[in-house]
Design an enzyme around this catalytic site. Structure first.
Site, PDB file in Angstrom:
ATOM      1  N   GLY A  31      34.940 -24.839  52.743  1.00 45.72           N
ATOM      2  CA  GLY A  31      33.792 -25.746  52.837  1.00 45.72           C
ATOM      3  C   GLY A  31      32.554 -25.046  53.373  1.00 45.72           C
ATOM      4  O   GLY A  31      31.677 -25.687  53.973  1.00 45.72           O
ATOM      5  N   ALA A  32      32.471 -23.737  53.140  1.00 47.80           N
ATOM      6  CA  ALA A  32      31.399 -22.943  53.766  1.00 47.80           C
ATOM      7  C   ALA A  32      30.066 -23.055  53.028  1.00 47.80           C
ATOM      8  O   ALA A  32      29.090 -22.430  53.442  1.00 47.80           O
ATOM      9  CB  ALA A  32      31.826 -21.482  53.841  1.00 47.80           C
ATOM     10  N   GLY A  35      26.844 -27.903  55.351  1.00 48.51           N
ATOM     11  CA  GLY A  35      27.122 -28.621  56.601  1.00 48.51           C
ATOM     12  C   GLY A  35      27.873 -27.830  57.661  1.00 48.51           C
ATOM     13  O   GLY A  35      27.488 -26.716  58.043  1.00 48.51           O
ATOM     14  N   GLY A  37      30.906 -26.392  57.717  1.00 53.56           N
ATOM     15  CA  GLY A  37      31.537 -25.120  57.329  1.00 53.56           C
ATOM     16  C   GLY A  37      30.515 -24.003  57.225  1.00 53.56           C
ATOM     17  O   GLY A  37      30.777 -22.859  57.621  1.00 53.56           O
ATOM     18  N   TYR A 187      39.346 -42.301  54.342  1.00 52.46           N
ATOM     19  CA  TYR A 187      38.925 -41.126  55.113  1.00 52.46           C
ATOM     20  C   TYR A 187      39.774 -41.038  56.384  1.00 52.46           C
ATOM     21  O   TYR A 187      40.307 -39.972  56.734  1.00 52.46           O
ATOM     22  CB  TYR A 187      37.443 -41.273  55.456  1.00 52.46           C
ATOM     23  CG  TYR A 187      36.822 -40.123  56.222  1.00 52.46           C
ATOM     24  CD1 TYR A 187      36.468 -38.940  55.575  1.00 52.46           C
ATOM     25  CD2 TYR A 187      36.573 -40.227  57.586  1.00 52.46           C
ATOM     26  CE1 TYR A 187      35.874 -37.890  56.287  1.00 52.46           C
ATOM     27  CE2 TYR A 187      35.988 -39.187  58.295  1.00 52.46           C
ATOM     28  CZ  TYR A 187      35.639 -38.026  57.641  1.00 52.46           C
ATOM     29  OH  TYR A 187      35.065 -36.989  58.344  1.00 52.46           O
TER      30      TYR A 187
HETATM   31  N1  LIG Z   1      29.056 -34.356  59.290  1.00 48.38           N
HETATM   32  C1  LIG Z   1      29.679 -34.977  60.261  1.00 48.38           C
HETATM   33  O1  LIG Z   1      29.055 -35.601  61.151  1.00 48.38           O
HETATM   34  C2  LIG Z   1      31.170 -34.941  60.334  1.00 48.38           C
HETATM   35  C3  LIG Z   1      31.800 -35.762  61.285  1.00 48.38           C
HETATM   36  C4  LIG Z   1      33.169 -35.719  61.385  1.00 48.38           C
HETATM   37  C5  LIG Z   1      33.897 -34.873  60.580  1.00 48.38           C
HETATM   38  N2  LIG Z   1      33.279 -34.105  59.639  1.00 48.38           N
HETATM   39  C6  LIG Z   1      34.124 -33.220  58.810  1.00 48.38           C
HETATM   40  O2  LIG Z   1      33.472 -31.986  58.650  1.00 48.38           O
HETATM   41  C7  LIG Z   1      33.949 -31.368  57.451  1.00 48.38           C
HETATM   42  C8  LIG Z   1      32.772 -30.841  56.666  1.00 48.38           C
HETATM   43  O3  LIG Z   1      31.969 -31.942  56.275  1.00 48.38           O
HETATM   44  P1  LIG Z   1      30.381 -31.869  56.275  1.00 48.38           P
HETATM   45  O4  LIG Z   1      29.899 -33.008  57.051  1.00 48.38           O
HETATM   46  O5  LIG Z   1      29.950 -30.504  56.583  1.00 48.38           O
HETATM   47  O6  LIG Z   1      30.092 -32.247  54.739  1.00 48.38           O
HETATM   48  P2  LIG Z   1      29.408 -31.419  53.563  1.00 48.38           P
HETATM   49  O7  LIG Z   1      28.067 -30.916  53.965  1.00 48.38           O
HETATM   50  O8  LIG Z   1      29.490 -32.298  52.374  1.00 48.38           O
HETATM   51  O9  LIG Z   1      30.379 -30.163  53.374  1.00 48.38           O
HETATM   52  C9  LIG Z   1      31.634 -30.334  52.772  1.00 48.38           C
HETATM   53  C10 LIG Z   1      32.142 -29.007  52.276  1.00 48.38           C
HETATM   54  O10 LIG Z   1      33.410 -29.246  51.647  1.00 48.38           O
HETATM   55  C11 LIG Z   1      33.358 -28.763  50.312  1.00 48.38           C
HETATM   56  N3  LIG Z   1      34.157 -29.562  49.413  1.00 48.38           N
HETATM   57  C12 LIG Z   1      34.071 -30.891  49.156  1.00 48.38           C
HETATM   58  N4  LIG Z   1      34.938 -31.222  48.173  1.00 48.38           N
HETATM   59  C13 LIG Z   1      35.573 -30.081  47.822  1.00 48.38           C
HETATM   60  C14 LIG Z   1      36.556 -29.765  46.866  1.00 48.38           C
HETATM   61  N5  LIG Z   1      37.068 -30.698  46.018  1.00 48.38           N
HETATM   62  N6  LIG Z   1      37.002 -28.494  46.768  1.00 48.38           N
HETATM   63  C15 LIG Z   1      36.491 -27.533  47.578  1.00 48.38           C
HETATM   64  N7  LIG Z   1      35.538 -27.751  48.488  1.00 48.38           N
HETATM   65  C16 LIG Z   1      35.084 -29.025  48.611  1.00 48.38           C
HETATM   66  C17 LIG Z   1      31.871 -28.857  49.922  1.00 48.38           C
HETATM   67  O11 LIG Z   1      31.624 -28.024  48.800  1.00 48.38           O
HETATM   68  P3  LIG Z   1      30.295 -28.238  47.879  1.00 48.38           P
HETATM   69  O12 LIG Z   1      29.179 -27.582  48.626  1.00 48.38           O
HETATM   70  O13 LIG Z   1      30.656 -27.546  46.616  1.00 48.38           O
HETATM   71  O14 LIG Z   1      30.097 -29.717  47.732  1.00 48.38           O
HETATM   72  C18 LIG Z   1      31.220 -28.381  51.206  1.00 48.38           C
HETATM   73  O15 LIG Z   1      31.261 -26.986  51.307  1.00 48.38           O
HETATM   74  C19 LIG Z   1      34.754 -32.433  56.719  1.00 48.38           C
HETATM   75  O16 LIG Z   1      36.130 -32.180  56.897  1.00 48.38           O
HETATM   76  C20 LIG Z   1      34.341 -33.730  57.394  1.00 48.38           C
HETATM   77  O17 LIG Z   1      35.354 -34.688  57.341  1.00 48.38           O
HETATM   78  C21 LIG Z   1      31.932 -34.126  59.503  1.00 48.38           C
END
Ligand SMILES: NC(=O)c1ccc[n+]([C@@H]2O[C@H](COP(=O)([O-])OP(=O)(O)OC[C@H]3O[C@@H](n4cnc5c(N)ncnc54)[C@H](OP(=O)(O)O)[C@@H]3O)[C@@H](O)[C@H]2O)c1
Length: 303
Positions: A31-32, A35, A37, A187
């Protein structure tokens, strides 16, 4: 304050920091491309680590690599491995590629994740969010487990969520064919499953010098949910994002969990950023954890 509400307090506490060097360490980050990652990858590279970005979109990953190299990660060796977490076959291929190309894996950060307001199934028939958030990182971590043990002292960080408190896990209805689907609860189900198998992973790593922990990355601005409909995206962008923080805090916390000497030997725990926290009772049930472990192994083809 009841344990269940402790996160309200923990989000205001000062976070722990470190300046430990990661020179010579190889970190695999999923997920790098966005966000949490992406912030973690940047921070780990800034501490001297070499990276492998596990991403579904190679062009996007190449842009992130260029950005890291042009910024604080100058000089890092950064590889890219493709995997779409909605297709477990590509996760298996990615693990094989990582094992072939990385003689050591010192750190794994499992951050890839998503949130969907509608029920969707993968081509293999798994509910999409459960597959991306739980089954795929479960499979990847399982396939890399011997390498991470052999690279000890080594650490795995699972990016989980306070969203596990929403509930939603029903082992007899993982694909939501019998219940009304809601985005928050699907989720929640995926994050509960990940927390339930955490002690199982920790037990298998015990004594090896390798550890595994889960964390909530703060409430930060990212692209999560951008796969949903116009109304959701507009509400998130106009309203929710205004209250969210910079994902740099997530990167800093993941770096602490991955590198800080104080976290050495700590395993099987859940953190709010860098503060240890008790997960919801439904996410720490040992007997249920064993069932989820076996079921997950069977669903990813490891049983
Ligand atoms: N943001 C928050 O406040 C928050 C709070 C609690 C937990 N989290 C957790 O943090 C983690 C990262 O989320 P984020 O908030 O950083 O969201 P994000 O910006 O949407 O990043 C998600 C990452 O996961 C990748 N991804 C999504 N679907 C995928 C797939 N089918 N195969 C491979 N990679 C995939 C995305 O790739 P693409 O760039 O190609 O889309 C992106 O690199 C998640 O596990 C989320 O549940 C986030």
């Amino acid at each position: 304050m009841p344990d269940e509400l402790r996160f309200l307090e923990n989000k205001r506490k000062p976070q722990r920091t470190t300046d430990a060097s990661l020179a010579g360490k190889r970190c695999v980050v999923t997920g790098a491309t966005s966000g949490v990652g992406m912030a973690a990858a940047e921070r780990l590279a800034a501490a001297g680590a070499d990276l492998v970005l596990v991403c579904r979109d190679r062009a996007k990953a190449e842009r992130v690599r260029a950005e890291i190299l042009a910024g604080r990660g100058r000089g890092a060796d950064i590889g890219i491995v493709a995997a779409d977490f909605s297709d477990l076959e590509t996760v298996r291929n990615a693990a094989a590629e990582l094992l072939a190309s990385c003689p050591r894996i010192d750190i794994i950060v499992n951050s890839a994740g998503m949130h969907s307001t509608t029920r969707r199934l993968t081509t293999a028939g798994h509910e999409l969010v459960f597959c991306v958030n739980h089954l795929a990182p479960f499979l990847l971590t399982s396939l890399l487990l011997e390498r991470i043990k052999a690279s000890a002292p080594s650490r795995i960080v699972m990016v989980n969520s306070e969203g596990h408190r929403f509930g939603g896990l029903d082992l007899d209805d993982l694909d939501w064919s019998r219940r009304h689907y809601t985005g928050l609860r699907s989720y929640g189900a995926s994050k509960i499953a990940q927390l339930l198998v955490l002690p199982e992973f920790a037990q298998r790593l015990a004594g090896s010098g390798a550890t595994i922990n889960a964390m909530h990355p703060g409430d930060v601005r990212s692209n999560i949910g951008q796969n949903n409909g116009f109304l959701y995206r507009a509400f998130k962008t106009v309203v929710i994002d205004r209250f969210l923080k910079d994902p740099a805090i997530s990167g800093e916390a993941i770096y602490w969990l991955a590198a800080a000497p104080e976290a050495e030997g700590v395993s099987g725990k859940y953190f709010y950023l860098t503060i240890e926290e008790k997960p919801a009772a439904h996410a720490v049930d040992g007997a249920l954890g064993k069932r989820v472990w076996e079921l997950s192994r069977s669903l990813v083809g490891l049983a």
